[in-house]
Design a protein around this motif. Structure first.
Motif, PDB file in Angstrom:
ATOM      1  N   ASN A   1      -3.905   1.564  -4.322  1.00 28.82           N
ATOM      2  CA  ASN A   1      -2.073   1.455  -3.821  1.00 28.82           C
ATOM      3  C   ASN A   1      -1.534   1.780  -3.909  1.00 28.82           C
ATOM      4  O   ASN A   1      -0.157   1.250  -3.325  1.00 28.82           O
ATOM      5  CB  ASN A   1      -2.164  -0.374  -4.099  1.00 28.82           C
ATOM      6  CG  ASN A   1      -2.783   0.014  -6.287  1.00 28.82           C
ATOM      7  OD1 ASN A   1      -2.923   0.716  -6.654  1.00 28.82           O
ATOM      8  ND2 ASN A   1      -1.704  -0.639  -6.976  1.00 28.82           N
TER       9      ASN A   1
ATOM     10  N   TYR B   1      -3.110  -7.977  -5.659  1.00 24.63           N
ATOM     11  CA  TYR B   1      -4.276  -7.642  -5.768  1.00 24.63           C
ATOM     12  C   TYR B   1      -4.805  -8.955  -6.434  1.00 24.63           C
ATOM     13  O   TYR B   1      -6.404  -9.528  -5.782  1.00 24.63           O
ATOM     14  CB  TYR B   1      -4.284  -6.387  -5.878  1.00 24.63           C
ATOM     15  CG  TYR B   1      -6.057  -6.357  -5.698  1.00 24.63           C
ATOM     16  CD1 TYR B   1      -7.099  -6.466  -4.491  1.00 24.63           C
ATOM     17  CD2 TYR B   1      -6.893  -6.749  -7.286  1.00 24.63           C
ATOM     18  CE1 TYR B   1      -8.583  -6.237  -4.579  1.00 24.63           C
ATOM     19  CE2 TYR B   1      -8.670  -6.521  -7.392  1.00 24.63           C
ATOM     20  CZ  TYR B   1      -8.895  -6.501  -6.314  1.00 24.63           C
ATOM     21  OH  TYR B   1     -10.655  -6.352  -6.054  1.00 24.63           O
TER      22      TYR B   1
ATOM     23  N   SER C   1       2.359  -4.502  -7.111  1.00 21.25           N
ATOM     24  CA  SER C   1       1.507  -4.404  -5.715  1.00 21.25           C
ATOM     25  C   SER C   1      -0.171  -4.974  -6.692  1.00 21.25           C
ATOM     26  O   SER C   1      -1.418  -5.692  -6.048  1.00 21.25           O
ATOM     27  CB  SER C   1       0.861  -3.061  -5.561  1.00 21.25           C
ATOM     28  OG  SER C   1      -0.071  -2.742  -5.044  1.00 21.25           O
TER      29      SER C   1
ATOM     30  N   ALA D   1      -9.249   0.296  -5.293  1.00 18.71           N
ATOM     31  CA  ALA D   1      -8.070  -0.083  -4.213  1.00 18.71           C
ATOM     32  C   ALA D   1      -7.550   1.306  -4.030  1.00 18.71           C
ATOM     33  O   ALA D   1      -7.119   1.781  -5.818  1.00 18.71           O
ATOM     34  CB  ALA D   1      -7.067  -0.804  -3.836  1.00 18.71           C
TER      35      ALA D   1
ATOM     36  N   LEU E   1      -4.803  -5.516   0.412  1.00 15.62           N
ATOM     37  CA  LEU E   1      -3.956  -4.416  -0.137  1.00 15.62           C
ATOM     38  C   LEU E   1      -4.022  -3.445   0.561  1.00 15.62           C
ATOM     39  O   LEU E   1      -2.298  -3.520   0.915  1.00 15.62           O
ATOM     40  CB  LEU E   1      -4.532  -4.945  -1.116  1.00 15.62           C
ATOM     41  CG  LEU E   1      -3.205  -4.387  -2.519  1.00 15.62           C
ATOM     42  CD1 LEU E   1      -1.814  -5.321  -2.247  1.00 15.62           C
ATOM     43  CD2 LEU E   1      -3.639  -3.919  -3.509  1.00 15.62           C
ATOM     44  N   GLU E   2      -4.487  -2.711   1.153  1.00 15.84           N
ATOM     45  CA  GLU E   2      -3.771  -1.389   1.515  1.00 15.84           C
ATOM     46  C   GLU E   2      -3.072  -1.519   3.101  1.00 15.84           C
ATOM     47  O   GLU E   2      -3.114  -0.765   3.411  1.00 15.84           O
ATOM     48  CB  GLU E   2      -5.868  -0.467   1.753  1.00 15.84           C
ATOM     49  CG  GLU E   2      -5.925  -0.175   0.098  1.00 15.84           C
ATOM     50  CD  GLU E   2      -6.779   0.222   0.325  1.00 15.84           C
ATOM     51  OE1 GLU E   2      -7.614   1.185  -0.448  1.00 15.84           O
ATOM     52  OE2 GLU E   2      -7.806   1.070   1.321  1.00 15.84           O
TER      53      GLU E   2
ATOM     54  N   ILE F   1       0.322  -3.128   2.459  1.00 16.01           N
ATOM     55  CA  ILE F   1       1.309  -2.148   2.313  1.00 16.01           C
ATOM     56  C   ILE F   1       1.353  -1.386   2.726  1.00 16.01           C
ATOM     57  O   ILE F   1       2.839  -0.832   3.201  1.00 16.01           O
ATOM     58  CB  ILE F   1       0.446  -1.180   0.354  1.00 16.01           C
ATOM     59  CG1 ILE F   1       0.067  -2.019  -0.375  1.00 16.01           C
ATOM     60  CG2 ILE F   1       1.630   0.093   0.441  1.00 16.01           C
ATOM     61  CD1 ILE F   1      -0.813  -1.671  -1.429  1.00 16.01           C
TER      62      ILE F   1
END
Length: 326
Positions: A137, A45, A41, A135, A258-259, A262
């Motif tokens: 994540n 990013y 992850s 973040a 990214l969040e 996910i």
């Protein structure tokens, strides 16, 4: 005269080139090995930043725990040895105990940003670690107990873990104590051999246990799922503050992207993992609803009771935001 004009034009051109913004290069490090879902992850990013930030900002990953031990990476970040880091906050919970609130969260990363919890956490990272929190994540990833043998249940339907030796780390210690299990502290890299030799009866881990290659040694995954993952991406605060605004924008936009990614992909990824576990002969075991509720209540109480005892003012602020369904 012509030669003078050419020379002058060249000088002006070089002068303008000299004033152009140079690409910012950030040194990054991951807390866990490259095959771990948390590191993957973080690397995603990095890819997002490097693609969107071409010519503005770039992250160069120098490695993982083989480069800098996981428990020393927060210090390396604070001292400027590296600029950006990705991994579980549990590795530096001794320095930033407030970070354990992430484990006890029941909201999404987007909700935490909207209701102000993320801003509170950002202040903690600044005060305790001298870092900018970019973040969360680990949001959406939950925790289970994995066992070498099928679990037993008592007359009330509770899973019996008394005297079971469970591979543990700081995140699990109090919870396993409350369940009556024996904590065996060791790194992730030692789990396979410990299971194989019977040194431990099982371990606590996130949803994606298949990624650490121990499935053939397991018989059961005990649910229900509890908590959320605490992995975050953070950056040296001074280095972040010194960045030009367009570089900061790239980093922040990538964090949000990214969040969101996910959150969108997590249900399918969880379902895929559960199919993989079942295909490997691992039973997905849960107690009946009443016992399952007690199991979850105990797990969350361990986190929040500790925070309320150690940091009452902070817990009073952040618990209603991160764990509103109490």
């Amino acid at each position: 005269m012509k030669e003078f004009l050419v020379a002058a034009a060249t000088a002006v051109s070089l002068g303008l080139a000299g004033t152009a913004q140079a690409e910012e290069v950030l040194r990054g490090v991951a807390a866990l090995p490259a095959n771990n879902v948390i590191t993957q992850s973080f690397l995603e990013y990095v890819e997002m930043v490097n693609e969107a930030g071409e010519g503005i900002v770039r992250i160069e990953v120098i490695g993982g725990p083989e480069a800098i031990p996981s428990t020393q990476q927060d210090t390396a970040l604070r001292n400027g040895v590296v600029d950006i880091q990705g991994g579980p906050a549990g590795y530096y919970a001794g320095t930033a105990p407030e970070s354990e609130a992430l484990t006890g969260a029941t909201v999404t990363a987007a909700e935490a940003r909207e209701n102000g919890a993320f801003d509170l956490l950002r202040g903690v990272w600044r005060d305790r670690l001298g870092a900018e929190l970019l973040a969360w994540n680990g949001n959406g990833t939950q925790y289970y107990i994995y066992l070498r043998d099928m679990p037993e249940f008592d007359a009330d339907g509770n899973v019996v873990l008394t005297d079971k030796k469970l591979r543990s780390a700081g995140t699990y210690r109090d919870w396993f104590d409350a369940l009556g299990a024996e904590n065996v502290m060791m790194s992730q890299s030692e789990v396979f051999s410990a299971l194989e030799r019977g040194v431990v009866d099982g371990f606590g881990w996130i949803t994606f246990a298949s990624d650490i290659g121990v499935n053939r040694l397991l018989k059961a995954r005990v649910g229900p799922a509890v908590w959320q993952g605490s992995p975050v991406i953070m950056m040296n605060g001074n280095r972040y503050d010194a960045l030009p605004e367009d570089a900061k924008e790239v980093l922040q936009d990538a964090a949000l992207a990214l969040e969101a990614k996910i959150a969108e992909q997590m249900p399918a990824r969880v379902a895929q993992e559960e199919e993989r576990l079942k295909a490997d002969g691992i039973a997905l075991v849960e107690p009946d609803p009443e016992a399952a509720a007690r199991y979850k209540d105990l797990a969350y109480s361990v986190v929040w009771d500790k925070l309320e005892a150690d940091l009452p003012d902070y817990a009073a602020q952040i618990r209603p935001l991160l764990h509103p369904d109490q």
